[in-house]
Design an enzyme around this catalytic site. Structure first.
Site, PDB file in Angstrom:
ATOM      1  N   ALA A 160       0.864  -1.202  -0.154  1.00 36.02           N
ATOM      2  CA  ALA A 160       0.124   0.138  -0.077  1.00 36.02           C
ATOM      3  C   ALA A 160       0.944   1.275  -0.073  1.00 36.02           C
ATOM      4  O   ALA A 160       1.808   1.454   1.046  1.00 36.02           O
ATOM      5  CB  ALA A 160      -0.875  -0.054   1.262  1.00 36.02           C
ATOM      6  N   ARG A 199       0.928   5.713  -1.356  1.00 33.56           N
ATOM      7  CA  ARG A 199      -0.241   6.757  -1.811  1.00 33.56           C
ATOM      8  C   ARG A 199      -0.167   6.924  -3.330  1.00 33.56           C
ATOM      9  O   ARG A 199      -1.190   6.963  -3.955  1.00 33.56           O
ATOM     10  CB  ARG A 199       0.130   8.273  -1.207  1.00 33.56           C
ATOM     11  CG  ARG A 199      -0.310   8.402   0.304  1.00 33.56           C
ATOM     12  CD  ARG A 199       0.324   9.707   0.792  1.00 33.56           C
ATOM     13  NE  ARG A 199       2.068   9.965   0.741  1.00 33.56           N
ATOM     14  CZ  ARG A 199       2.752  10.451   1.401  1.00 33.56           C
ATOM     15  NH1 ARG A 199       2.110  11.272   2.333  1.00 33.56           N
ATOM     16  NH2 ARG A 199       4.095  10.354   1.439  1.00 33.56           N
ATOM     17  N   GLU A 221      16.138  15.511   7.481  1.00 39.27           N
ATOM     18  CA  GLU A 221      14.683  15.530   6.822  1.00 39.27           C
ATOM     19  C   GLU A 221      14.521  16.737   6.389  1.00 39.27           C
ATOM     20  O   GLU A 221      14.927  17.685   6.766  1.00 39.27           O
ATOM     21  CB  GLU A 221      13.674  15.115   7.788  1.00 39.27           C
ATOM     22  CG  GLU A 221      13.832  14.008   8.786  1.00 39.27           C
ATOM     23  CD  GLU A 221      13.559  12.774   8.010  1.00 39.27           C
ATOM     24  OE1 GLU A 221      12.590  12.683   7.362  1.00 39.27           O
ATOM     25  OE2 GLU A 221      14.097  11.554   8.358  1.00 39.27           O
ATOM     26  N   LYS A 250      14.327   6.261  20.402  1.00 43.09           N
ATOM     27  CA  LYS A 250      15.287   5.128  20.364  1.00 43.09           C
ATOM     28  C   LYS A 250      15.618   4.631  21.720  1.00 43.09           C
ATOM     29  O   LYS A 250      15.776   3.515  22.002  1.00 43.09           O
ATOM     30  CB  LYS A 250      16.374   5.383  19.272  1.00 43.09           C
ATOM     31  CG  LYS A 250      15.872   5.699  17.848  1.00 43.09           C
ATOM     32  CD  LYS A 250      16.896   6.044  17.170  1.00 43.09           C
ATOM     33  CE  LYS A 250      16.554   6.347  15.742  1.00 43.09           C
ATOM     34  NZ  LYS A 250      17.380   7.001  14.762  1.00 43.09           N
TER      35      LYS A 250
END
Ligand code: NDP
Ligand code: HSE
Length: 436
Positions: free
Chosen positions: A43, A45, A190, A205
């Site tokens: 799955a 988008r 990011e 973590k």
């Protein structure tokens, strides 16, 4: 035996990495697992993009619930990330009797207790090797390899982005913003790097490792979290002069009063192996009472290093799929009814040593006032460095390294020092760990 069926949620960096590794090493993986492993449904988008990537090897759908509710699927591998949708998907998959493999540390640090309880009730496994330090098999080491030990402490460089930034600041003498821009350009950070640079990713973590090491529930909300965004290049330079490196460490330690759970920039002696972990690499130092110190090093992120951990979990789950649930390794290593309620200590109760940098007026008696304050609070000085004042500037930097004291005492000392007229700016405080 017929192949085990895997449903993949997400086909991004980690998901596609796992898909490729499973396909490339199919024959060896089957020999290890004892049966074939087949990805049957994915799955995403952007369905068209994913269909092009898998080239007809399996079905691609746009609705992740179609994977979670597929009666033929045995293992759901979650590589979407984030909390809300993934919590819903993982809980639904568990309710449908699927085993879970996930790389999602945020999900487990925040909702781990709920997810593990649901999995126990449904007799399914939740495997999460990739969630901590990517390709390094640290969860396996903590849950199984070190199971004889009473673990005393763990200290880890568990965020590659921030370690890369700190290495750049040290090597090139550049400041934080410039190093972050480099990390973003190289694709380490990011687009929104807040979780990395503010220490949240490392806290997720270390929260997971703490639970496994000490047999306590996951308690991300109790972690002390401080990132590197306010770290100045000058402190990295002074630390170096004093024989230390600054690393963003995730630390968890067992003490008589409770468990320390914290992430913050930390001075560590430059001669320690872990101090020499550079760039985007990760390393975790674990101290057990029987084994002593053990160090685990490797790539903490990236498609195939992370896929290495995801696929190892799929193989583990495949091997144990038909085993009696009572004989599986418990999710958090300790039997669920043997978890303890040892408290996580507030940061004020943590004991460590400190690096303090003070900008002071270059006049007689200043140092005496400062050392008096420290002595009154029973804080002992380990080393002291006074920089020559620059020509024409009536101020200078003083760097003090303290012996161990409780955070509340250093807070009190800093408040008094900052109130002195001769102290010209806020005191910079960085915690120190000997890691010996
Ligand atoms: P990516 O952003 O690269 O991939 C996410 C994938 O999830 C994409 O394929 C995306 O689909 C799919 N996705 C997002 N939302 C939906 C949705 N609503 N329905 C269906 N599919 C959706 O993330 P990463 O692979 O980097 O990270 C995945 C997880 O792994 C995260 O939890 C992360 O923290 C963790 N992790 C990542 C590491 C890394 O090195 N990247 C290392 C260790 C852990 P589409 O392709 O169509 O956009
Ligand atoms: N953003 C994380 C890091 C990815 O920089 O280490 C791996 O969890």
């Amino acid at each position: 035996m017929k192949p085990i069926k895997v449903g993949l949620l997400g086909l991004g960096t980690v998901g596609y990495g796992a898909f490729r590794v499973l396909a490339r090493n199919q024959e060896e993986i089957q020999r290890r697992a004892g049966r074939g492993i087949e990805v049957t449904k994915i799955a995403v988008r952007d369905v068209e993009r994913a269909r092009a990537l898998v080239a007809g090897a399996c079905e691609v759908v746009g609705d992740p619930m179609l994977v979670v509710s597929d009666p033929d699927i045995d293992i759901v591998v979650e590589t979407i990330g984030g909390y809300d949708l993934t919590r819903e998907l993982v809980l639904q998959a568990i309710a449908n009797g699927k085993h879970i493999v996930t790389a999602n540390k945020a999900l487990l640090a925040v909702y781990g207790n709920e997810i593990f309880a649901a999995a126990r009730k449904a007799n399914v496994m939740v495997a999460f090797e990739a969630a901590v330090a990517g390709g390094i098999p640290i969860i396996k080491a903590l849950r199984e390899g070190l199971t004889a030990n009473r673990i005393q402490w763990i200290a880890g460089i568990i965020n590659g982005t921030t370690n890369f930034i700190l290495s750049e600041m040290r090597d090139k003498g550049i400041d934080f913003d410039a190093a972050l821009a480099d990390a973003q350009q190289l694709g380490y950070a990011e687009a929104d790097p807040t979780f990395d640079i503010e220490g949240v990713d490392a806290a997720h973590k270390v929260t997971i490792m703490s639970a496994i090491a000490f047999g306590v529930p996951v308690q991300f909300d109790k972690a002390y979290v401080e990132g590197i965004s306010r770290l100045a290049a000058i402190d990295i330079k002074y630390a170096e002069e004093l024989g230390y490196r600054i690393k963003l460490l995730g630390i968890t330690r067992r003490t008589d009063a409770g468990i320390e759970l914290r992430v913050h920039p930390t001075l560590i002696p430059a001669k320690r192996l872990i101090a020499n972990v550079e760039g985007a690499m990760n390393a975790v130092l674990v101290h057990g009472d029987a084994v002593g110190a053990t160090l685990y090093y490797g790539k903490g992120a990236g498609a195939e290093p992370t896929a290495s951990a995801v696929v190892a979990d799929i193989v583990d789950v495949t091997r144990l799929h038909t085993a009696d649930p009572e004989h599986r390794v418990p999710h958090l290593a300790f039997q669920h009814d043997a978890l303890s309620n040892t408290p996580v200590l507030p940061i004020e109760e943590v004991t460590t040593s400190y690096y303090l940098r003070l900008c002071v007026a270059d006049k007689a008696g200043v140092l005496a006032e400062i050392t008096r304050i420290l002595a009154d609070l029973n804080i002992s000085i380990d080393a002291l460095l006074q920089k020559e004042s620059r020509e024409g500037e009536p101020q200078t930097d003083i760097i003090i390294l303290t012996h161990e004291t409780q955070e509340k005492h250093i807070n009190a000392a800093i408040a008094k020092i900052e109130a002195l007229e001769t102290v010209l700016s806020k005191v910079t405080r960085i915690r120190m760990e000997a890691l010996s």
